[in-house]
Structure formats: C-alpha cells, structure tokens
Design an enzyme around this catalytic site. Structure first.
Site: not given
Length: 353
Positions: A181, A228, A336
């Site tokens: 990601d 993340h 995000c």
C-alpha cells in the site's frame, strides 16, 4: 494478516481488548461471510466526510472526489479469486504522488484490487495536463502470494526478512509477489521512507528504488509497523516529527533522527464511540495521529482528541479541529482519507547536511 497489529489487540478473543468488546464473527459463516455495518454509522461517516470537504474548501484547498461505488457492483473476479469490492474511501492507500508522477501501488487486499478505477477520471485529467502515470506490477494474489512472517512473529526489526508462507494449490501460484500500500511510503521532499515488513514489501521497495533512484533517495526501514507507516511517524513541518513512541526513532534515517519530535499522547477512552460485539474495529488507538498537514503551520486534527490538539498548539501549530467519529471502524483518519496531488513549492532537500 494485513491488519494483524490492529486487530489482534482489539478483536482477538484470546486477549483483553483495549477498549471495545472482542469481535464475534457471524454464526454459521463459511469464512467469507459479509459483515454488515450499521446504517447509522454509514450516515454519520457521510456527514463527517461532508464536514471534511467543507473545511478543506474553507482553507482554499481544491477537493476532488472519486466516483461512487454503486450498489449494483457485483463481486469482482480475476483468474485466481473473487472478492467484494469496497468504495474508494482511504484513497491514499493505493496511490502516491512522486513529483510529477502518479504511482498506483499493488494493493494488499483483494477487495481493493480495482479500487483505483474509481479515481480514473482524476488521474486522466492530470495525465492530460502533462503528469506522468505509472502502475506498479499487479499481483495474482493467490494464497501463496502472502508472507505471513510478521503475523507469525518471526524475525525482528533489526534483521533481514525471513519469509514464511502457506500451502497454495492454485494453478496461478508464483510465490511471494510485489504488494505494498502507498501508505507504507512517506516522502520528505527528495527523501522517501519505505516501510518493509514482508517479502512482498521488499519486492515493491526494489521496484521503487529502480524506478525512482535517480530522482529520489529511497530509504528502507524494516518493520516499523505491519501495514501503514502514517500512524507511526508523520512530518508536521520541516524539522518537526510526530512519532508514536521513542522506540521507533533509532530505526529512522540518521538525518531524520536529528529532527525535533513530539510523541502521540494517549487518547481518552471516551474519545471513541462505543461499538457492539459484531462491529469489526480495524484501526488501533493511534488512529488520530493520522492527521493532515495543510501547510507548515496548519494541521487538520480529529476534534475528539483534545490532548493531541493541546500538544500541537503548544508547539506553535495552528490546529483545525474536524469531526471524524468512526475512524476506527472505517479504517482511516484524515491522512488516509485524502491524497494531496498538487502542492505549492518545489522538490525540497530536507535531510542533507
């Protein structure tokens, strides 16, 4: 596996949860049962997104929105699997802007494989204006594509990766694949931090280093977190970091360790909504660290985290409080939920000297 660090603490029946009841999966499910999100939570999410857009526009930010995912969208399929597609909500997770280049990253979750299709009109517009546009190689994502070493507890932050996999009888099995990601990547001007916790992160790091090595300095960091990086360390302004804890600092590049830093304050328990046993909480108690910098002095912060607001203001930051109630349920904060595509200024060098 992907959300191990978050889910194992709050939803694992074998451990005392930090705040919420343990997650209870639907009875009689086949392992692929859908989990229903209460409509009132969805309605409140939409209210909070509308408030975020209004706040950004009041700060002279141009806001562009992804396409809606209509209710009639069926399961998405590839030769190797099928999955239920999810909306483009946490848009930063699958795209990073590297100078004048849009880079789509290979997702870590099958349900997000086609998510960037909902951003195509925005990307096409930038491409027509002269932007470069790259898509990292897309994985087959069979069961054997995934490295489970982080969730299995093997290896550490101080050593090379030792991947561990699972049996895979798919005819499309090719072994560990490139998956990462974009939220595993932080850019400080010319310097780019890449969090590598698994074999597929390592492959993605190698692609980034080969593709951008002549334009950026690419720094590999081992196992800063499982998924993340932006709820672990985040730049507030040149010379000032927001960090989760002192334990992570010695894993950052030496030049970045010289920056001044503040540490995320423990949130009050009543700053989060209560949830039921069948609500799956996806993010950790550090989620409000996921703030958005508008400029070097101004940050958007969750209005519920009064301790963080006070800390930032004590360091001279202008804090714009914004409501975002269900950030733990929908898996993201303001960082995000946004991806900044165009900013004033050039490609700065913050870490030399």
């Amino acid at each position: 596996m992907f959300l191990h660090e978050n889910i194992s603490g709050d939803n694992d029946l074998s451990r005392k949860p930090w705040l919420y009841p343990p997650f209870s999966p639907p009875a009689g499910g086949d392992g692929r049962s859908r989990i229903t999100i209460a409509q009132r939570h969805v309605d409140e999410l939409n209210e909070d997104i509308a408030g975020l857009v209004e706040t950004l526009e009041s700060l002279s930010v141009t806001v562009r929105r992804p396409l809606d995912l209509g209710p009639a969208v069926p399961e998405v399929r590839t030769p190797a699997w099928s999955a239920t597609m999810i909306p483009a909500l946490n848009v930063r997770d699958n795209v990073i802007i590297m100078g004048d280049e849009i880079v789509e990253t290979p997702p870590m979750m099958r349900s997000r494989y086609f998510e960037n299709q909902l951003l195509k009109p925005v990307f096409m517009d930038y491409f027509n204006q002269g932007a470069r546009w790259s898509v990292m190689p897309r994985p087959l994502m069979t069961d054997g594509s995934f490295d489970f070493s982080y969730a299995d507890g093997s290896g550490s932050a101080d050593e090379e990766l030792r991947p561990t996999g699972r049996p895979d009888d798919s005819p499309y099995h090719v072994g560990f694949e490139m998956m990462m990601d974009a939220a595993q990547i932080l850019r400080f001007g010319k310097d780019v931090l890449v969090n590598v916790s698994t074999a597929h992160h390592q492959l993605a790091y190698e692609w980034l280093a080969r593709h951008f090595g002549d334009r950026f300095r690419i720094h590999r960091i081992y196992r800063l977190s499982d998924d993340h990086i932006d709820s672990t360390v985040l730049p507030l302004r040149p010379g000032l970091l927001l960090a989760r804890s002192p334990e992570i600092i010695d894993r950052l590049p030496a030049a970045l360790q010289k920056w001044d830093r503040i540490y995320y304050p423990e949130p009050a328990a009543d700053g989060f909504p209560p949830y039921d046993d069948n609500d799956l909480v996806l993010t950790s108690k550090f989620i409000d660290m996921n703030l958005l910098s508008i400029d070097a002095e101004t940050v958007l912060v969750n209005s519920a985290h009064l301790e963080l607001i006070a800390l930032l203001e004590s360091r001279g930051m202008t804090v714009v409080p914004v409501q975002h109630r269900h950030r733990r349920l929908f898996g993201g904060g303001f960082h995000c939920f946004t991806v900044d595509t165009v900013r004033e200024g050039g490609l700065e060098d913050y870490l030399s000297g």
